[in-house]
Design an enzyme around this catalytic site. Structure first.
Site, PDB file in Angstrom:
ATOM      1  N   GLY A  23      -8.933   0.398  13.076  1.00  0.00           N
ATOM      2  CA  GLY A  23      -9.703   0.546  11.854  1.00  0.00           C
ATOM      3  C   GLY A  23      -9.375  -0.591  10.917  1.00  0.00           C
ATOM      4  O   GLY A  23      -8.313  -1.213  11.012  1.00  0.00           O
ATOM      5  N   GLN A  31      -8.771  -4.598   2.835  1.00  0.00           N
ATOM      6  CA  GLN A  31      -7.793  -5.305   3.658  1.00  0.00           C
ATOM      7  C   GLN A  31      -8.194  -6.748   3.942  1.00  0.00           C
ATOM      8  O   GLN A  31      -7.360  -7.550   4.345  1.00  0.00           O
ATOM      9  CB  GLN A  31      -7.574  -4.568   4.980  1.00  0.00           C
ATOM     10  CG  GLN A  31      -6.861  -3.240   4.810  1.00  0.00           C
ATOM     11  CD  GLN A  31      -6.634  -2.590   6.140  1.00  0.00           C
ATOM     12  OE1 GLN A  31      -7.503  -1.889   6.659  1.00  0.00           O
ATOM     13  NE2 GLN A  31      -5.461  -2.834   6.714  1.00  0.00           N
ATOM     14  N   CYS A  41      -0.110  -0.248  10.119  1.00  0.00           N
ATOM     15  CA  CYS A  41      -1.181  -0.741   9.260  1.00  0.00           C
ATOM     16  C   CYS A  41      -1.234  -2.255   9.370  1.00  0.00           C
ATOM     17  O   CYS A  41      -0.195  -2.924   9.335  1.00  0.00           O
ATOM     18  CB  CYS A  41      -0.923  -0.314   7.817  1.00  0.00           C
ATOM     19  SG  CYS A  41      -2.156  -0.894   6.644  1.00  0.00           S
ATOM     20  N   LEU A  42      -2.426  -2.794   9.465  1.00  0.00           N
ATOM     21  CA  LEU A  42      -2.580  -4.234   9.551  1.00  0.00           C
ATOM     22  C   LEU A  42      -2.167  -4.934   8.266  1.00  0.00           C
ATOM     23  O   LEU A  42      -1.914  -6.137   8.271  1.00  0.00           O
ATOM     24  CB  LEU A  42      -4.031  -4.588   9.908  1.00  0.00           C
ATOM     25  CG  LEU A  42      -4.507  -4.065  11.267  1.00  0.00           C
ATOM     26  CD1 LEU A  42      -5.988  -4.364  11.459  1.00  0.00           C
ATOM     27  CD2 LEU A  42      -3.680  -4.639  12.395  1.00  0.00           C
ATOM     28  N   HIS A  57      -6.487   7.330   7.215  1.00  0.00           N
ATOM     29  CA  HIS A  57      -5.810   6.064   6.924  1.00  0.00           C
ATOM     30  C   HIS A  57      -6.768   5.081   6.251  1.00  0.00           C
ATOM     31  O   HIS A  57      -6.451   4.498   5.212  1.00  0.00           O
ATOM     32  CB  HIS A  57      -5.256   5.471   8.227  1.00  0.00           C
ATOM     33  CG  HIS A  57      -4.541   4.182   8.061  1.00  0.00           C
ATOM     34  ND1 HIS A  57      -3.179   4.078   8.157  1.00  0.00           N
ATOM     35  CD2 HIS A  57      -4.995   2.931   7.816  1.00  0.00           C
ATOM     36  CE1 HIS A  57      -2.823   2.825   7.961  1.00  0.00           C
ATOM     37  NE2 HIS A  57      -3.911   2.093   7.760  1.00  0.00           N
ATOM     38  N   GLU A  58      -7.942   4.901   6.841  1.00  0.00           N
ATOM     39  CA  GLU A  58      -8.901   3.932   6.296  1.00  0.00           C
ATOM     40  C   GLU A  58      -9.462   4.408   4.957  1.00  0.00           C
ATOM     41  O   GLU A  58      -9.644   3.610   4.039  1.00  0.00           O
ATOM     42  CB  GLU A  58     -10.021   3.663   7.293  1.00  0.00           C
ATOM     43  CG  GLU A  58      -9.554   3.080   8.620  1.00  0.00           C
ATOM     44  CD  GLU A  58      -8.628   1.886   8.495  1.00  0.00           C
ATOM     45  OE1 GLU A  58      -8.790   1.067   7.560  1.00  0.00           O
ATOM     46  OE2 GLU A  58      -7.724   1.751   9.333  1.00  0.00           O
ATOM     47  N   HIS A  78      -7.223   3.541   2.116  1.00  0.00           N
ATOM     48  CA  HIS A  78      -7.359   2.147   1.666  1.00  0.00           C
ATOM     49  C   HIS A  78      -8.417   2.022   0.567  1.00  0.00           C
ATOM     50  O   HIS A  78      -8.260   1.232  -0.359  1.00  0.00           O
ATOM     51  CB  HIS A  78      -7.738   1.225   2.826  1.00  0.00           C
ATOM     52  CG  HIS A  78      -6.575   0.780   3.645  1.00  0.00           C
ATOM     53  ND1 HIS A  78      -5.551   0.010   3.142  1.00  0.00           N
ATOM     54  CD2 HIS A  78      -6.291   0.977   4.958  1.00  0.00           C
ATOM     55  CE1 HIS A  78      -4.677  -0.240   4.105  1.00  0.00           C
ATOM     56  NE2 HIS A  78      -5.102   0.331   5.217  1.00  0.00           N
TER      57      HIS A  78
END
Length: 188
Positions: free
Chosen positions: A46, A51, A99-100, A141-142, A145
Site C-alpha cells: 500500500g 507518503q 511502513c515505507l 495502515h493506509e 496516513h
C-alpha cells in the site's frame, strides 16, 4: 509512469491530515499511476499520497490473499469503519507491521480484524470492500496516513524509546528526508 521518492517520518506532510480530492483530472490519474509504480518498486502492499509528498486523501493497494485473489486498487476520499481492536499484546510474528516511510523497520501492532472501506475510484465510481485479516490491516495502515498518523504512533508505550532511537540513529525525524525505490538501498 515514474517511481516517486518516498517521504520518511518527520516531514510535516506525513503528520498532517490530508485534504479531500476535488479534481479528478489527468494529473490525478498520473499521480495514481506513479503511486502504483512506486509501491511496486519499493516493494509495498500500500502507499498513501502523503507518503509521496502529496497531501491528498487517496491510497493505492496491491496484495494477494491466501486464496490467490488479487486485491489491487485506488481508494479516493475513503471512509473506513473497523471492528474494536482486540485486547492483549500483539504477536511479534503475526502482527508485525512495517511502513515505507519508516524504511527497514518492523514493530508489533494490534489492529482491528475487520474493516469496511468505502471510497471512489478514478472514475468517481463508489465502491465498498469488506475486509478481514491482512487486507483490513492494509486499509487501516493506509487510512491512518491520510489522517497524519504513522503506525509507529500507535505502538504500545513500551516501544516509544526503541522507535525514537531508530529514528534518531537513522537521521530521520526532520523534514526533507526521502528515499527512492530502485535507487536507494534502504531495505524497506
Amino acid at each position: 509512469m515514474a517511481v516517486l521518492p518516498i517521504i520518511i517520518t518527520g516531514d510535516p506532510v506525513l503528520h498532517t491530515p490530508a485534504r479531500a480530492v476535488t479534481d479528478f483530472d489527468a494529473r490525478l490519474a498520473q499521480l495514481v499511476a506513479d503511486m502504483y509504480d512506486t509501491m511496486e518498486a519499493a516493494p509495498g502492499v500500500g502507499l498513501a499520497a502523503p507518503q509521496v509528498g502529496v497531501p491528498l486523501r487517496l491510497f493505492v493497494y496491491h496484495w494477494v490473499d491466501d486464496d490467490d485473489r488479487l486485491w489491487r486498487g485506488v481508494a479516493i476520499n475513503p471512509e473506513l469503519w473497523v471492528t474494536p481492536v482486540p485486547l492483549g499484546e500483539p504477536d511479534d510474528d503475526d502482527e508485525s507491521e512495517g511502513c515505507l516511510s519508516v524504511p527497514g523497520e518492523r514493530f508489533p501492532l494490534r489492529r482491528s480484524a475487520r474493516s469496511i472501506l468505502r471510497a471512489v475510484d478514478l472514475d468517481q465510481k463508489p465502491f465498498e470492500i469488506q475486509a478481514d485479516g491482512w487486507l483490513a490491516r492494509i486499509f487501516q495502515h493506509e487510512y491512518d496516513h491520510l489522517d497524519g498518523i504513522l503506525y509507529v504512533d500507535r505502538l504500545d508505550a513500551g516501544w516509544e524509546k526503541t522507535v525514537a532511537k531508530v529514528i534518531r540513529k537513522s537521521g530521520w525525524g526532520t523534514p526533507g528526508n526521502s528515499w527512492l525505490p530502485g535507487v536507494d538501498d534502504l531495505d524497506a
